[in-house]
Each structure stands twice: as C-alpha cells, then as structure tokens.
Scaffold this active site. Structure first.
Site, PDB file in Angstrom:
ATOM      1  N   PRO A   1      92.354  10.765  22.066  1.00 16.61           N
ATOM      2  CA  PRO A   1      93.420  11.336  22.256  1.00 16.61           C
ATOM      3  C   PRO A   1      94.320  10.481  23.134  1.00 16.61           C
ATOM      4  O   PRO A   1      94.047  10.115  24.074  1.00 16.61           O
ATOM      5  CB  PRO A   1      92.983  12.594  22.980  1.00 16.61           C
ATOM      6  CG  PRO A   1      91.762  12.891  22.921  1.00 16.61           C
ATOM      7  CD  PRO A   1      91.044  11.345  22.322  1.00 16.61           C
ATOM      8  N   GLU A   2      95.463  10.517  22.456  1.00 17.00           N
ATOM      9  CA  GLU A   2      96.773   9.957  23.062  1.00 17.00           C
ATOM     10  C   GLU A   2      97.456  11.167  23.651  1.00 17.00           C
ATOM     11  O   GLU A   2      96.874  12.074  23.663  1.00 17.00           O
ATOM     12  CB  GLU A   2      97.619   9.056  22.403  1.00 17.00           C
ATOM     13  CG  GLU A   2      96.592   7.826  21.838  1.00 17.00           C
ATOM     14  CD  GLU A   2      97.827   6.516  21.373  1.00 17.00           C
ATOM     15  OE1 GLU A   2      99.165   6.851  21.606  1.00 17.00           O
ATOM     16  OE2 GLU A   2      97.193   6.078  20.513  1.00 17.00           O
TER      17      GLU A   2
ATOM     18  N   HIS B   1      76.358  16.874  21.294  1.00 16.65           N
ATOM     19  CA  HIS B   1      77.526  16.288  22.313  1.00 16.65           C
ATOM     20  C   HIS B   1      78.356  17.600  22.868  1.00 16.65           C
ATOM     21  O   HIS B   1      79.503  17.270  23.471  1.00 16.65           O
ATOM     22  CB  HIS B   1      78.338  15.251  21.524  1.00 16.65           C
ATOM     23  CG  HIS B   1      77.691  14.276  21.169  1.00 16.65           C
ATOM     24  ND1 HIS B   1      76.787  13.383  21.936  1.00 16.65           N
ATOM     25  CD2 HIS B   1      77.381  13.939  19.630  1.00 16.65           C
ATOM     26  CE1 HIS B   1      76.026  12.649  21.066  1.00 16.65           C
ATOM     27  NE2 HIS B   1      76.542  12.709  19.817  1.00 16.65           N
TER      28      HIS B   1
ATOM     29  N   ARG C   1      81.145   9.963  22.885  1.00 16.78           N
ATOM     30  CA  ARG C   1      80.945   8.653  23.664  1.00 16.78           C
ATOM     31  C   ARG C   1      81.115   8.717  25.225  1.00 16.78           C
ATOM     32  O   ARG C   1      80.546   7.740  25.986  1.00 16.78           O
ATOM     33  CB  ARG C   1      82.055   7.525  23.190  1.00 16.78           C
ATOM     34  CG  ARG C   1      81.785   7.254  22.014  1.00 16.78           C
ATOM     35  CD  ARG C   1      82.827   6.260  21.370  1.00 16.78           C
ATOM     36  NE  ARG C   1      82.690   4.847  21.861  1.00 16.78           N
ATOM     37  CZ  ARG C   1      83.753   3.995  21.865  1.00 16.78           C
ATOM     38  NH1 ARG C   1      84.984   4.269  20.740  1.00 16.78           N
ATOM     39  NH2 ARG C   1      83.620   2.936  22.392  1.00 16.78           N
TER      40      ARG C   1
END
Length: 270
Positions: free
Chosen positions: A2-3, A91, A110
């Site tokens: 995400p930006e 996750h 991650r």
DNA sequence: CTAAGGACCTGTCGGC
DNA sequence: TGCCGACAGGTCCTTA
C-alpha cells in the site's frame, strides 16, 4: 503495499464498520510484526467506543473515547478487511471483534506492518517521524524546495524519504517523475523551485486519481470488504521495462537506486 | 552530518 | 519436477 492511495482506500473502506462501534475482544494469532503487537494494552481499547479514524502518512489511526489510540501500518503486504466469517485465512494475525458481529482483520504475509496501542497524548514515535503528505498545507513549494535544495541524494530517493514528504512509494515515485519529465537521477540540489512545484502538483494529481479509482492494484491488496476487485490505474512506466515510452519513441529503462527499482525514460526525462 | 546498503519476512516466478 | 536465486508495494538501522 500500500502506498498512500491504498491506505486511504482501506481507511475509507473500514470506516463504516467502525462507526459508533466498540471492540469486544481481540484475538492475537501472531504478534511478531515489524514491532511486536503490544497486547498487554488491549484491555484499554476493548469495550470503549471508537471516536475517530484517520490516516496520517501511511498509517491508519483509530482514536478511542478514552485516552488511547491504535495505529496500524500495512507494510508491504498488509491489509485490513471487515468480515463476519469465523474462518481465518493464512496470515490473519490480529482479529478485532466488534459489537456489530463484524470483525476487523489484520492480515500481512510478510509482517512488515505493525499494530500498536498507545496513549493518545504521548503519540506514537514512528508517526512523529513523518513529514507532511502532498495534500497537507505544510507541503508547499517553499517547504519542499528548502528541504532538498542542498541535497546530493537523487530526487527519486528524496521522494521515497517520508521525513521530507510522506505517502509516496516506489510505484508512484517513478510515475510522478515521468509525468514531470524529470530524471530520477537528478540530485536534489539540481531541482529548481519550478520543478518542485511540478512535482508537488503531479503528486497530488496522480495520488488523487489512484484514490478515486480505489487504490492501485497489486497482488496482496484487498479492499476492506476483501473483494478482489481492486483496480489498476494506468501506469506509464512502473513495471514496463523495455516497453515503448508513452511520450516518445524510446524504450523504458529500469535501474536500481538505493536498492529499489526505478523505471523511467532516458529520452523524455532529464 | 549525509546517502547508500542491509535487514526484516514470505511468496512467486524464471532459469537451469 | 525440483532447487536456487532474484525480486516484490516499506522503512528502520547500520555502515561508509
């Protein structure tokens, strides 16, 4: 990740689910994130009304109706979704159960993201390190020019430096520079006041376009309803090595700067 | 001080 | 098919 546009989209997506709600229970399945989740403080935010939700740089901040807040950063691969399902995905690290029966789920492959509870008044130290994003008043041309006019860092890495301007990530840094015809290799000290103006203008235009379209799309990004229908804004250079430049006849190049990929056109960007 | 490089972590893809 | 390295949206910390 995400930006900024994806974070903004996520924030807007989860907002309706949090409105006038409180968290009834927090389930921690994996607390080892970029900073370990400080679940010793979770009692301070359960059974307390959610007062406000906002975005600051690439962080989502939830204020509670007492003296506590919670900050969420999505890292490279994080996402937040609202769900009524009891089944978890791989996750799914932290689950916030809400009065409504929905839950808010933080998923991050991650684990570069983070979730932290903190006392609102004291603020959260990582948040304080962020400069203004391009939409904030503080990010005017004089501010930007003065911050970079003596710098020998490349303009590309300057755009990624969130202490100067926050919210711009690796995709949009390349896109913004392409749209201003400025080479990513130019040093800060070689960027004129006029160039600064162009960069800020294009940043706003490009980020806004992405927000309107609902966030860029990347493999790990889900919107808050976890629909996979995220969209893709038209990218001009990112990921397009060897393809024809949209504004001239030459081909897009890919180079590495500060260990990150940069895409640009050697002919049309100087 | 600055700027570049490495680290964190998991998954995917291409090459051999 | 399988293994191995390179690479991926972020950003903090260490190194030079």
């Amino acid at each position: 990740m995400p930006e900024l546009p994806e974070v903004e989209t996520t924030k807007r997506g989860i907002e309706p689910y949090l409105h006038n709600q409180s968290i009834t229970k927090i389930l921690v399945r994996q607390k080892s994130l970029r900073i370990p989740f400080n679940d010793n403080l979770k009692k301070h935010i359960t059974h307390v009304k959610i007062k406000n939700i906002k975005r600051r740089a690439k962080y989502i901040v939830i204020d509670f109706a007492n003296e506590y807040s919670m900050v969420i950063h999505l890292g490279m691969t994080g996402n937040l979704r609202a769900s009524r399902q009891k089944k978890f995905l791989k996750h799914d690290h932290i689950i916030f159960y809400l009065e409504s029966g929905n839950s808010l789920i933080f998923n991050d492959v991650r684990r570069f993201g983070l979730v932290q509870i903190y006392k609102t008044k004291g603020s959260f130290y990582l948040l304080d390190n962020n400069g203004p994003d391009p939409f904030e008043k503080k990010a005017d041309v004089d501010y930007f020019y003065n911050r970079i006019k003596n710098s020998s860092a490349s303009i590309k890495s300057i755009l990624l430096n969130h202490k100067i301007i926050s919210g711009i990530g690796n995709i949009y840094a390349s896109e913004i520079l392409f749209s201003t015809n400025i080479s990513p290799l130019r040093m800060g000290r070689d960027i004129s006041h006029t160039d600064c103006k162009k960069i800020l203008q294009q940043s706003k235009i490009i980020l806004n376009k992405a927000i309107k379209a609902g966030g860029t799309t990347l493999n790990d990004y889900f919107n808050a309803e976890s629909k996979p229908g995220y969209f893709k804004i038209q990218l001009n250079v990112y990921g397009k090595e060897g393809e024809k430049c949209p504004s001239c006849e030459s081909k897009i190049s890919k180079i590495t700067q500060s260990n990150r990929s940069t895409y640009f056109c050697k002919e049309s960007q100087n």
